[in-house]
Every structure is written in C-alpha cells, then in structure tokens.
Write an enzyme that holds these catalytic residues in place. Sequence first.
Site, PDB file in Angstrom:
ATOM      1  N   CYS A 171     -57.355 -17.459  26.237  1.00  0.00           N
ATOM      2  CA  CYS A 171     -58.357 -17.054  25.247  1.00  0.00           C
ATOM      3  C   CYS A 171     -59.709 -17.564  25.710  1.00  0.00           C
ATOM      4  O   CYS A 171     -59.895 -18.767  25.881  1.00  0.00           O
ATOM      5  CB  CYS A 171     -57.997 -17.644  23.889  1.00  0.00           C
ATOM      6  SG  CYS A 171     -59.267 -17.360  22.644  1.00  0.00           S
TER       7      CYS A 171
ATOM      8  N   CYS B 169     -56.608 -33.194  16.538  1.00  0.00           N
ATOM      9  CA  CYS B 169     -58.021 -32.974  16.193  1.00  0.00           C
ATOM     10  C   CYS B 169     -58.227 -33.138  14.706  1.00  0.00           C
ATOM     11  O   CYS B 169     -59.136 -33.810  14.261  1.00  0.00           O
ATOM     12  CB  CYS B 169     -58.447 -31.548  16.531  1.00  0.00           C
ATOM     13  SG  CYS B 169     -58.681 -31.274  18.252  1.00  0.00           S
TER      14      CYS B 169
ATOM     15  N   CYS C  80     -72.404 -17.932  17.889  1.00  0.00           N
ATOM     16  CA  CYS C  80     -72.201 -16.500  17.686  1.00  0.00           C
ATOM     17  C   CYS C  80     -73.447 -15.878  17.095  1.00  0.00           C
ATOM     18  O   CYS C  80     -74.151 -16.500  16.298  1.00  0.00           O
ATOM     19  CB  CYS C  80     -71.016 -16.251  16.757  1.00  0.00           C
ATOM     20  SG  CYS C  80     -70.663 -14.483  16.565  1.00  0.00           S
TER      21      CYS C  80
ATOM     22  N   GLU D 143     -79.046 -32.773  30.746  1.00  0.00           N
ATOM     23  CA  GLU D 143     -78.272 -33.829  30.096  1.00  0.00           C
ATOM     24  C   GLU D 143     -77.635 -33.367  28.781  1.00  0.00           C
ATOM     25  O   GLU D 143     -76.871 -34.094  28.169  1.00  0.00           O
ATOM     26  CB  GLU D 143     -79.130 -35.093  29.892  1.00  0.00           C
ATOM     27  CG  GLU D 143     -80.320 -34.956  28.969  1.00  0.00           C
ATOM     28  CD  GLU D 143     -81.546 -34.263  29.602  1.00  0.00           C
ATOM     29  OE1 GLU D 143     -81.442 -33.681  30.703  1.00  0.00           O
ATOM     30  OE2 GLU D 143     -82.612 -34.282  28.954  1.00  0.00           O
TER      31      GLU D 143
ATOM     32  N   CYS E  22     -65.947 -18.126   9.057  1.00  0.00           N
ATOM     33  CA  CYS E  22     -65.849 -18.556  10.465  1.00  0.00           C
ATOM     34  C   CYS E  22     -66.820 -19.686  10.744  1.00  0.00           C
ATOM     35  O   CYS E  22     -68.013 -19.575  10.467  1.00  0.00           O
ATOM     36  CB  CYS E  22     -66.146 -17.383  11.393  1.00  0.00           C
ATOM     37  SG  CYS E  22     -66.220 -17.857  13.129  1.00  0.00           S
TER      38      CYS E  22
ATOM     39  N   CYS F 223     -70.045 -14.577   9.989  1.00  0.00           N
ATOM     40  CA  CYS F 223     -68.960 -14.276   9.060  1.00  0.00           C
ATOM     41  C   CYS F 223     -68.726 -15.518   8.192  1.00  0.00           C
ATOM     42  O   CYS F 223     -68.720 -16.640   8.705  1.00  0.00           O
ATOM     43  CB  CYS F 223     -67.701 -13.901   9.826  1.00  0.00           C
ATOM     44  SG  CYS F 223     -68.003 -12.497  10.915  1.00  0.00           S
TER      45      CYS F 223
HETATM   46  N1  SAH Z   1     -66.449 -12.400  17.341  1.00  0.00           N
HETATM   47  C1  SAH Z   1     -65.243 -11.726  17.626  1.00  0.00           C
HETATM   48  C2  SAH Z   1     -64.288 -12.537  18.483  1.00  0.00           C
HETATM   49  C3  SAH Z   1     -64.191 -14.012  18.222  1.00  0.00           C
HETATM   50  S1  SAH Z   1     -63.512 -14.469  16.672  1.00  0.00           S
HETATM   51  C4  SAH Z   1     -64.568 -11.287  16.326  1.00  0.00           C
HETATM   52  O1  SAH Z   1     -65.032 -11.681  15.256  1.00  0.00           O
HETATM   53  O2  SAH Z   1     -63.615 -10.516  16.421  1.00  0.00           O
HETATM   54  C5  SAH Z   1     -61.777 -14.118  16.924  1.00  0.00           C
HETATM   55  C6  SAH Z   1     -61.006 -13.942  15.645  1.00  0.00           C
HETATM   56  O3  SAH Z   1     -60.875 -15.173  14.913  1.00  0.00           O
HETATM   57  C7  SAH Z   1     -61.618 -12.950  14.683  1.00  0.00           C
HETATM   58  O4  SAH Z   1     -60.653 -12.059  14.184  1.00  0.00           O
HETATM   59  C8  SAH Z   1     -62.119 -13.854  13.610  1.00  0.00           C
HETATM   60  O5  SAH Z   1     -62.290 -13.146  12.417  1.00  0.00           O
HETATM   61  C9  SAH Z   1     -61.059 -14.916  13.555  1.00  0.00           C
HETATM   62  N2  SAH Z   1     -61.463 -16.142  12.842  1.00  0.00           N
HETATM   63  C10 SAH Z   1     -62.677 -16.697  12.779  1.00  0.00           C
HETATM   64  N3  SAH Z   1     -62.659 -17.835  12.056  1.00  0.00           N
HETATM   65  C11 SAH Z   1     -61.392 -18.004  11.636  1.00  0.00           C
HETATM   66  C12 SAH Z   1     -60.732 -18.996  10.844  1.00  0.00           C
HETATM   67  N4  SAH Z   1     -61.368 -20.024  10.335  1.00  0.00           N
HETATM   68  N5  SAH Z   1     -59.393 -18.845  10.624  1.00  0.00           N
HETATM   69  C13 SAH Z   1     -58.723 -17.796  11.148  1.00  0.00           C
HETATM   70  N6  SAH Z   1     -59.297 -16.838  11.904  1.00  0.00           N
HETATM   71  C14 SAH Z   1     -60.615 -16.931  12.145  1.00  0.00           C
HETATM   72 FE1  SF4 Z   2     -68.856 -14.446  15.210  1.00  0.00          FE
HETATM   73 FE2  SF4 Z   2     -66.981 -15.805  13.985  1.00  0.00          FE
HETATM   74 FE3  SF4 Z   2     -67.787 -13.475  12.981  1.00  0.00          FE
HETATM   75 FE4  SF4 Z   2     -66.357 -13.505  15.277  1.00  0.00          FE
HETATM   76  S1  SF4 Z   2     -65.650 -14.151  13.267  1.00  0.00           S
HETATM   77  S2  SF4 Z   2     -68.250 -12.334  14.816  1.00  0.00           S
HETATM   78  S3  SF4 Z   2     -67.087 -15.443  16.172  1.00  0.00           S
HETATM   79  S4  SF4 Z   2     -69.030 -15.341  13.176  1.00  0.00           S
END
Ligand code: SAH
Ligand code: SF4
Length: 408
Positions: A138, A383, A145, A119, A152, A149
């Site tokens: 994509c 959104c 994750c 659920e 992110c 970062c």
């Molecule tokens: N984890 C992998 C792939 C997924 S994230 C990576 O980090 O490469 C894909 C891309 O989106 C990465 O380059 C990441 O740095 C970027 N990204 C993440 N958060 C973001 C945000 N808030 N604004 C713009 N790009 C972002």
């Molecule tokens: Fe993970 Fe976001 Fe860093 Fe990509 S950018 S490795 S999705 S935490």
Amino acid sequence: MSSLAATETATAFVEKRPLERYAEPAQPSLVGMPRAMLAQALAAIGVPEGQHRMRVQQIWHWLYVRGAQDFDAMTTLSKDLRATLAQRFTLARPPIAAEQISVDGTRKWLIQLPGERVEAPHEVECVYIPETDRGTLCISSQVGCTLNCSFCHTGTQRLVRNLTAAEIAAQIVVARDRLGDWAAPSDLPLAGGSERRRLVSNVVMMGMGEPLYNFEAVRDGINVIADGEGLSISKRRITLSTSGVVPNITRAGAEIGSMLAVSLHAVSDELRDQLVPLNRKYPIAELLEACRNYPGLSNARRITFEYVMLKGVNDSLADAKALVRLLKGIPAKINLIPFNPWPGTKYECSDWDQIEKFSEVVFAAGYASPVRTPRGRDILAACGQLKSASEKLSARERLALRAMAMTD
Ligand code: SAH
Ligand code: SF4
C-alpha cells in the site's frame, strides 16, 4: 454573494493547494525515475543521444530487476560511465525512519522524503501485507491530502505535498530492498515476467493522499512500476483509490489503465457531501457515470467500491439495499471497511453484528466476501497504546489499518 463567488468558496473549502517546494538533494537519485527522466539525466552528463535508449535499458535492468545499490554493480556499463554517473547522481533510496513487523508478517515502514528544510523531512507510510497468493504493498501519493473527508485523519493535515513520480515508484524499491525481493542472478534466464514469484506482487494506492489530484506523477510512477522490463507489476495488479475526482477518472481510464477503487461511503448526496466534501463538486450520479464508462470493465475486471462503516451514520440495512441498487449494472466489488477511529473524531465504527448484517445484504445481492479482516493488529495495537500519540503517529496507525482492511 454571486453564484460564482459561492462556487469558489465551496471549492476552496473542499480542496487544498499542494506545496511544490522542497529541498532537492544536491546529488539526485536515479531510483524511481521514469525512462524519459533517466534519458535526461544521461544527456546531462554528456551521453550522446544515439546511446540513450540502450543505456537507459541497461540501467533500468540494474535498478528495477536486480535492485542495484551502487553504480559499480552495473557491470554492463563502462567503468568511465559508471564513474561519471556516480559523480552526478546516486542510487539512494528514501530513508526508512521506522519499521514495524507484525506477527502475521505485515510490515509498516515510515519513509522520509525531502521537506522544505533538510532537517525537517516529510513522512509517508508504506504497508506490506503478505497473503497466501499475493503480497500487497500500500503506497502513498501525497504527503497529507488535497481533500478533507470528515472521517479521515489525513484530511485534517494542513500540509500537502505531491510526491514525484520517482518517489511514488521508489516505495516499491524500498519494500523490495527490505524484503530481499530482487531477482538473483540464477533467476535471470527467466527474467522479464516469468521469473520466480515476487513477494510484492500487487500495489494499492490507498495510503496518504488523493492520487487523482497528483495525476501526472501518479501516471508516470505507475508506468515505472508496471514496466515489464523492470519492476514488472502489471496494471491489473495495481489499484488506484480515489475519492471521486470525476474528470480524472475518465483521464485515468485513458492514460493509466490500472484497476480502480472508488471511495463511495454514502448512498445519498446529502450524506456524501458531509463525508466526502468533494461530492459537492462531483455528485454521486456523475461519479457513477464515470465509473460505468471506465474502460475495460467486465466481470473479471471490476471497480472496487469502498464503504467505511460509520455507526449510526451510513450503516443501516436501508443503506445496504440502496447501495446494491445504486451499483446495479456496474461490474463492482464492494469493500466494507471498519472505521478506524482517531483522537478527536466524531465518528465511531459500526458494531460488528451490524457490519455482518450489512454485509449479508450485500452478499445476497451477489457481491462476495465484502469485509476484510484487518491485518497486523498487533503492531497497530502497539501504536494505539501510546495514549499521547502525536497526530503523525495516529495517522500512521490509521493508514495501516486502512490498507489492511482493503487488500483483496
Ligand atoms: N484519497 C484516496 C486514497 C487514500 S484513502 C481515497 O480517498 O480513496 C484510502 C481509503 O481509506 C479510502 O477509501 C478512505 O475513505 C479510507 N479511509 C480514510 N480514513 C479512514 C478511517 N479512519 N477508517 C477507515 N477507512 C478510512
Ligand atoms: Fe484524502 Fe482521506 Fe479523503 Fe482519501 S479519504 S481523499 S486521503 S481526505
């Protein structure tokens, strides 16, 4: 604290452990399965080993060229085999929980995957971006994750679950279903590479998750997607994006062979340690060395370096100059990504004229058209207007913008 303990603490901080438990459906779906798993499924229902190759080949065609939704459509299989398959397996796709379509044709799907409890399914997003000469999907590799970062939003999610190879490949199947992107019988004489152009022609693994921390599933999933007798999207049209898991970049070069995108985002270790904490484990020099050694690089086959534009953090012209110096000698493309803010973040997107100035420096150094126009702005706006957006919703929104900013 001993240096070993210090290292362990630092490592624990930058990496989260993926959850490996989730409720498997009683009747598994064959959709997305790699060939070897499909052969095991056949073995499980008593198909003699001598027939595996041929049966896998037949099912493969129905699943990945024709998009068959039920076993009865598989007319090259005997009625008995179809019935036995249907007793033990399904051809169910992961359900779509929500779909949004932009006026520019961009589509976002929220896809459900099994959670720990039936659920409470897990959710990942998949975004389709049509362009004149291609259509890019994509896809995600993890729910949440493994890394964190600081800019992110996915990184702030505590729950991490690796997608299986089948779930990775199934995202293409879901998109082709929704887009009606399967071969019609009239295409078949040409099937196997030369059929009419598919709507989904390219794949970027830039959705949720760090693909190189889910290595085997990503490798096996990409092999399903690239299989020339099935979904048939060549590895030159599949880009895997990583935050810089150095040992697995080398492994990806040897075992996957897709195109590579690297999330660089900073030109000094001091700053990259803050933005991409994995940098403490694999600093810039090691990362770029792994990139230099990535097999098959040439001017026609470059690594994409992603650089998120953060106001006052990494967007000075000195940073731009350092960036092109750093990448000297690596066949590279540079993708400047406007930062997509989320509730609670301490970062802001760079001003547009600063992004332009930055991109001029990059352009003058010989890198073409580095900033991508975000696509699907209207559905993102929809959104974004939900002020009380849940974490999940804003994560989706971000994911879509990321994808849109990064098609090539
Ligand atoms: N984890 C992998 C792939 C997924 S994230 C990576 O980090 O490469 C894909 C891309 O989106 C990465 O380059 C990441 O740095 C970027 N990204 C993440 N958060 C973001 C945000 N808030 N604004 C713009 N790009 C972002
Ligand atoms: Fe993970 Fe976001 Fe860093 Fe990509 S950018 S490795 S999705 S935490």
